[in-house]
Design a protein around this motif. Sequence first.
Motif, short mmCIF file in Angstrom:
data_model
loop_
_atom_site.label_atom_id
_atom_site.label_comp_id
_atom_site.label_asym_id
_atom_site.label_seq_id
_atom_site.Cartn_x
_atom_site.Cartn_y
_atom_site.Cartn_z
N ASP A 31 -35.48 137.04 61.30
CA ASP A 31 -33.67 137.13 60.23
C ASP A 31 -34.26 138.12 59.14
OD1 ASP A 31 -32.34 135.57 61.86
OD2 ASP A 31 -32.04 134.12 60.13
N LEU A 32 -35.68 138.40 58.91
CA LEU A 32 -36.13 139.54 57.61
C LEU A 32 -36.32 140.36 59.28
CD1 LEU A 32 -37.11 139.90 55.11
CD2 LEU A 32 -39.15 139.36 54.77
N LEU A 33 -37.03 140.28 59.90
CA LEU A 33 -37.49 141.02 60.89
C LEU A 33 -36.20 142.07 61.33
CD1 LEU A 33 -40.21 139.57 63.14
CD2 LEU A 33 -40.59 141.84 61.32
N ARG A 292 -35.93 142.71 70.93
CA ARG A 292 -37.21 144.21 69.88
C ARG A 292 -37.40 142.91 69.30
NH1 ARG A 292 -35.73 147.33 67.43
NH2 ARG A 292 -33.62 148.17 67.86
N VAL A 293 -36.26 142.64 68.47
CA VAL A 293 -37.30 141.90 66.69
C VAL A 293 -37.88 140.81 67.65
CG1 VAL A 293 -36.31 141.04 65.06
CG2 VAL A 293 -35.89 142.17 65.47
N ARG A 294 -37.50 139.93 68.84
CA ARG A 294 -38.01 139.10 68.87
C ARG A 294 -39.22 139.19 69.45
NH1 ARG A 294 -33.37 137.20 71.42
NH2 ARG A 294 -34.28 138.23 73.35
N MET A 295 -39.52 140.13 70.51
CA MET A 295 -41.32 141.03 71.08
C MET A 295 -41.69 141.41 69.63
SD MET A 295 -39.20 143.35 73.83
CE MET A 295 -38.05 142.88 75.15
N ALA A 438 -37.44 140.01 45.78
CA ALA A 438 -36.98 138.54 46.15
C ALA A 438 -37.05 138.62 47.72
CB ALA A 438 -35.68 139.16 45.85
N GLN A 439 -37.45 139.02 48.57
CA GLN A 439 -37.99 138.85 49.99
C GLN A 439 -38.89 138.42 50.14
OE1 GLN A 439 -36.13 142.29 51.01
NE2 GLN A 439 -34.23 141.59 52.32
N GLY A 440 -40.41 138.51 48.83
CA GLY A 440 -41.41 138.08 49.31
C GLY A 440 -42.34 138.99 49.73
N LEU A 441 -42.08 140.04 49.70
CA LEU A 441 -42.66 141.34 50.31
C LEU A 441 -43.81 142.10 49.55
CD1 LEU A 441 -40.08 142.88 52.49
CD2 LEU A 441 -41.68 141.05 53.51
N VAL A 442 -43.80 142.31 48.01
CA VAL A 442 -43.80 143.31 47.39
C VAL A 442 -44.11 141.73 46.04
CG1 VAL A 442 -43.46 144.95 47.96
CG2 VAL A 442 -42.15 144.39 46.38
N ARG A 443 -45.15 142.49 45.13
CA ARG A 443 -45.18 141.96 44.08
C ARG A 443 -44.80 142.33 43.03
NH1 ARG A 443 -50.15 138.67 46.83
NH2 ARG A 443 -49.63 136.96 47.52
N LEU A 444 -44.21 142.96 42.08
CA LEU A 444 -44.21 144.09 40.53
C LEU A 444 -44.72 142.95 39.14
CD1 LEU A 444 -43.06 146.42 40.20
CD2 LEU A 444 -41.22 145.68 40.45
N SER A 445 -45.30 144.16 38.91
CA SER A 445 -45.93 143.45 37.48
C SER A 445 -45.91 144.71 36.68
CB SER A 445 -46.97 143.46 37.13
OG SER A 445 -48.00 143.70 37.57
N ARG A 479 -37.67 153.03 64.53
CA ARG A 479 -36.78 151.75 63.96
C ARG A 479 -38.53 151.36 63.80
NH1 ARG A 479 -32.44 152.35 64.59
NH2 ARG A 479 -31.15 150.12 63.53
N VAL A 480 -38.47 150.79 62.79
CA VAL A 480 -39.20 150.47 61.49
C VAL A 480 -40.43 148.32 62.39
CG1 VAL A 480 -39.96 149.21 58.82
CG2 VAL A 480 -38.45 151.45 59.35
N VAL A 481 -39.01 148.50 63.10
CA VAL A 481 -38.85 147.20 64.00
C VAL A 481 -39.34 147.38 65.15
CG1 VAL A 481 -39.68 145.49 61.65
CG2 VAL A 481 -37.42 145.53 63.41
#
Length: 481
Positions: A31-33, A292-295, A438-445, A479-481
């Motif tokens: 779902d995230l992809l 495509r996402v599944r692949m 929020a999606q856990g892709l980056v950490r920001l400080s 496309r990104v994915v």
Amino acid sequence: MPVASISGHAQRQSHPHPQPHTLSQPPLPIDLLRAFDVPGPRYTSYPTADRFVEAFGADDHVQALRLRRAQGTQAAPLSLYVHIPFCESVCYYCACNKVVTRRRDKARRYLGYLAREAAMQAALLGPARALGQVHLGGGSPTFLDDGELGELMAMLRDTFGFAPGGERSIEIDPRTVDAARLAHLAELGFNRLSFGVQDFDPEVQRAVHRVQPAGQVFALMASARALGFRSVNVDLIYGLPRQNDASFERTLSQLCALRPDRIALYAYAHLPERFKPQRRILADELPDAPARVRMLARAIEVLADAGYVYIGMDHFALPADPLAVAKRQGRLHRDFQGYSSQPEGDLVALGVSAIGRVGATYSQNAKTLDAYYDLLDQQRLPVVRGLALSRDDLLRRDVIMALMCRGRVDFDAMGQAHAVDFRHRFAPEFAALGPLVAQGLVRLSDHDVEVTPQGWFLVRAVAMVFDRYCRESAGRFSRVV
């Protein structure tokens, strides 16, 4: 989400080089992809080539070369890209600049003009011009016969000089070489090969007009190993016509059995309005977005289980490969050929449509053979467009490349390097990072932004937040994915 409002991260210990995912489970939910199945740049440069302008021409490129020459021994390392546009047959998916022909005399003429262009560029570069990296791309560089390849490499060595221990790489159409040709390439000094495979399934190969039996590729890989090539890459594409979950699973299994040192796994971008050969692909034979996402998800899982390190973007490498070592050591760079373990520097480009980088400029040659030849006949470099980067471009380029290659931007260090208040300058971008946090892709400080191990698989999406031009050009990208 302003950086100061991110609680719970300001005191954490930062990891300057996030380690790639190596677990056996899929690193990202499908779902995230799927949420990131949107167009985006590959960031082989920033700004991207669609921002180049015709107002930048040969005179501007000459000035950039002269500025480099004035730096003498303090100039950045130098690499070379040579574009060989010729192919014997058309692959329907291809978006490269190419000339499909069986006329061998076209190559002979082209080599003469390449020598002219090389001599002009070398004269402007001056004596400090030994090449640390040479890459032949196309088209199909192996369209040239053994004698022509030898002549080309001798010309480049005589004109520029090759730095000892450098990387010499060539893109190969497996249909055009055998063990004897690979041995000849080794004799010429090539130490890295890239095989264009795309897919092992015969039905998919027929659909894209590129039939090459898997056994042929396996035999070539065995020969390359026996000849001692430093690194062998294989290109694959997902999203091609007639691909499905079962066929792609078989291709992944064969890929793991082949075990190349590096793998480039690209998403097919179907843009028939821009690339004429793609009009021969039947749209109803293309896998849909969920497939495509599944692949992609399955490929990430299978390659992680097979021991490959995820480098970033679409690239994977075995742990001992120089690319994976550079990633671990924080020495990774990106150029117009993708990720590189070579030192960052300038890139001189020869040939029709070739793109180079010198100092704070990009340049691109004429895209047709006639225009390329005409300009050289006028004793002019064949540069027809390019870009002189602004201070903002240079700052954003450093930010984007830091994210793409090292997965982290230190606000104070980047601000000092460019004499800006980084937190103030990028406050809108920090707010835009909120959903990715929020999606856990980056950490920001308060001090940095860091790509998480999961975020590496969508690092293009992270980099796009800092791209000032991206929204204007979204329809031009894969496309990104």
